[in-house]
Design a protein around this motif. Structure first.
Motif, mmCIF file in Angstrom:
data_model
loop_
_atom_site.group_PDB
_atom_site.id
_atom_site.type_symbol
_atom_site.label_atom_id
_atom_site.label_comp_id
_atom_site.label_asym_id
_atom_site.label_seq_id
_atom_site.Cartn_x
_atom_site.Cartn_y
_atom_site.Cartn_z
ATOM 1 N N LEU A 139 76.549 79.366 22.968
ATOM 2 C CA LEU A 139 75.557 80.289 23.510
ATOM 3 C C LEU A 139 76.034 80.936 24.809
ATOM 4 C CD1 LEU A 139 72.290 78.275 22.855
ATOM 5 C CD2 LEU A 139 73.004 80.385 21.718
ATOM 6 N N SER A 140 76.802 80.206 25.578
ATOM 7 C CA SER A 140 77.217 80.735 26.877
ATOM 8 C C SER A 140 78.577 81.426 26.862
ATOM 9 C CB SER A 140 77.207 79.616 27.927
ATOM 10 O OG SER A 140 78.105 78.598 27.558
ATOM 11 N N THR A 141 79.387 81.197 25.821
ATOM 12 C CA THR A 141 80.738 81.761 25.853
ATOM 13 C C THR A 141 81.103 82.583 24.622
ATOM 14 O OG1 THR A 141 81.750 79.807 24.863
ATOM 15 C CG2 THR A 141 81.580 79.862 27.280
ATOM 16 N N ALA A 142 80.242 82.676 23.624
ATOM 17 C CA ALA A 142 80.595 83.415 22.405
ATOM 18 C C ALA A 142 80.960 84.853 22.770
ATOM 19 C CB ALA A 142 79.439 83.391 21.418
ATOM 20 N N ARG A 143 82.151 85.238 22.407
ATOM 21 C CA ARG A 143 82.694 86.530 22.803
ATOM 22 C C ARG A 143 83.647 86.994 21.710
ATOM 23 N NH1 ARG A 143 81.863 87.799 27.479
ATOM 24 N NH2 ARG A 143 82.903 89.480 28.518
ATOM 25 N N SER A 144 83.679 88.296 21.481
ATOM 26 C CA SER A 144 84.582 88.847 20.490
ATOM 27 C C SER A 144 85.113 90.182 20.985
ATOM 28 C CB SER A 144 83.845 89.030 19.162
ATOM 29 O OG SER A 144 84.718 89.567 18.196
ATOM 30 N N ARG A 145 86.257 90.554 20.477
ATOM 31 C CA ARG A 145 86.877 91.815 20.887
ATOM 32 C C ARG A 145 87.322 92.562 19.631
ATOM 33 N NH1 ARG A 145 89.604 93.191 26.040
ATOM 34 N NH2 ARG A 145 90.993 94.934 25.634
ATOM 35 N N SER A 146 86.960 93.834 19.547
ATOM 36 C CA SER A 146 87.368 94.690 18.434
ATOM 37 C C SER A 146 88.208 95.832 18.987
ATOM 38 C CB SER A 146 86.148 95.266 17.714
ATOM 39 O OG SER A 146 85.436 94.236 17.076
ATOM 40 N N HIS A 147 89.265 96.182 18.250
ATOM 41 C CA HIS A 147 90.191 97.239 18.661
ATOM 42 C C HIS A 147 90.182 98.347 17.616
ATOM 43 C CE1 HIS A 147 92.209 94.497 21.532
ATOM 44 N NE2 HIS A 147 91.973 93.579 20.621
ATOM 45 N N SER A 148 90.410 99.565 18.073
ATOM 46 C CA SER A 148 90.608 100.662 17.126
ATOM 47 C C SER A 148 92.000 100.533 16.520
ATOM 48 C CB SER A 148 90.449 102.015 17.829
ATOM 49 O OG SER A 148 91.430 102.165 18.844
ATOM 50 N N ALA A 149 92.187 101.109 15.352
ATOM 51 C CA ALA A 149 93.477 101.017 14.660
ATOM 52 C C ALA A 149 94.608 101.612 15.495
ATOM 53 C CB ALA A 149 93.386 101.714 13.305
ATOM 54 N N ASP A 150 94.307 102.655 16.244
ATOM 55 C CA ASP A 150 95.345 103.298 17.060
ATOM 56 C C ASP A 150 95.547 102.610 18.411
ATOM 57 O OD1 ASP A 150 93.065 104.065 18.440
ATOM 58 O OD2 ASP A 150 93.220 106.189 17.890
ATOM 59 N N GLY A 151 94.722 101.607 18.728
ATOM 60 C CA GLY A 151 94.864 100.853 19.967
ATOM 61 C C GLY A 151 94.337 101.557 21.204
ATOM 62 N N LEU A 152 93.694 102.701 21.017
ATOM 63 C CA LEU A 152 93.199 103.450 22.172
ATOM 64 C C LEU A 152 91.861 102.931 22.684
ATOM 65 C CD1 LEU A 152 94.039 107.106 21.054
ATOM 66 C CD2 LEU A 152 95.347 105.602 22.579
ATOM 67 N N LEU A 153 91.137 102.236 21.837
ATOM 68 C CA LEU A 153 89.791 101.774 22.189
ATOM 69 C C LEU A 153 89.660 100.286 21.910
ATOM 70 C CD1 LEU A 153 87.809 104.561 20.311
ATOM 71 C CD2 LEU A 153 88.396 104.542 22.731
ATOM 72 N N ALA A 154 88.905 99.618 22.751
ATOM 73 C CA ALA A 154 88.573 98.212 22.526
ATOM 74 C C ALA A 154 87.183 97.961 23.097
ATOM 75 C CB ALA A 154 89.589 97.290 23.181
ATOM 76 N N VAL A 155 86.441 97.129 22.403
ATOM 77 C CA VAL A 155 85.118 96.736 22.871
ATOM 78 C C VAL A 155 85.050 95.219 22.821
ATOM 79 C CG1 VAL A 155 82.631 96.824 22.470
ATOM 80 C CG2 VAL A 155 84.028 98.868 22.093
ATOM 81 N N GLU A 156 84.635 94.634 23.921
ATOM 82 C CA GLU A 156 84.433 93.193 24.017
ATOM 83 C C GLU A 156 82.929 92.960 24.089
ATOM 84 O OE1 GLU A 156 86.080 89.645 26.902
ATOM 85 O OE2 GLU A 156 86.956 91.648 27.043
#
Length: 147
Positions: free
Chosen positions: A19-36
């Motif tokens: 609950l306190s640390t669940a985190r994920s990161r997604s990247h665009s295929a071209d590597g220009l964008l990332a969202v955590e």
């Protein structure tokens, strides 16, 4: 003293950790964008300068998709920890007992407290306050566990 051999304690700690640390990161295929993203909805956006050439509409569309993906993955981590926690039969028993207690009618409360109470009256008042607190905690747990 902490009991490391108690599976319920371990599951409770794992759930708290998720609950306190669940985190994920997604990247665009071209590597220009990332969202955590965190399971609670907090997000951090990372842009490469070249991503600005995409234009506002395309940039928004891609970031929205990445945010949704990262958030879903973080929440999946929490759901997995919650499922593991709920798999313990003692949790189901506690939830069942809580629901049963909540369904019982509450005793009538006195209209006004007397200026002086006997020991028995004080004990009864403490017990009623304790039962009220237990009911509130059980309601919170029921809402938290989604049951």
């Amino acid at each position: 003293m902490r009991n490391d051999s108690d599976p319920l304690q371990q599951k409770s700690e794992q759930l708290t950790e998720a609950l306190s640390t669940a985190r994920s990161r997604s990247h665009s295929a071209d590597g220009l964008l990332a969202v955590e993203a965190c399971a609670d909805g907090e997000i951090a956006i990372h842009l490469h300068d070249q991503a600005l050439r995409l234009g506002g509409d395309e940039l928004s569309r891609r970031l929205t998709a990445l945010a949704a993906q990262a958030l879903a993955q973080a929440r999946e981590q929490v759901q997995s920890a919650l499922a593991e926690f709920r798999s313990d039969p003692r949790i189901d028993a506690a939830v069942w007992n809580s629901r049963e207690a909540l369904d019982r009618p509450q005793p009538a409360q006195p209209q006004s407290a007397p200026a002086f109470r006997t020991k028995a009256e004080e004990e009864l008042a403490r017990r009623l306050e304790f039962e009220d607190a237990v009911r509130e905690n059980q309601a919170f747990l029921r809402r938290s566990l989604g049951r």
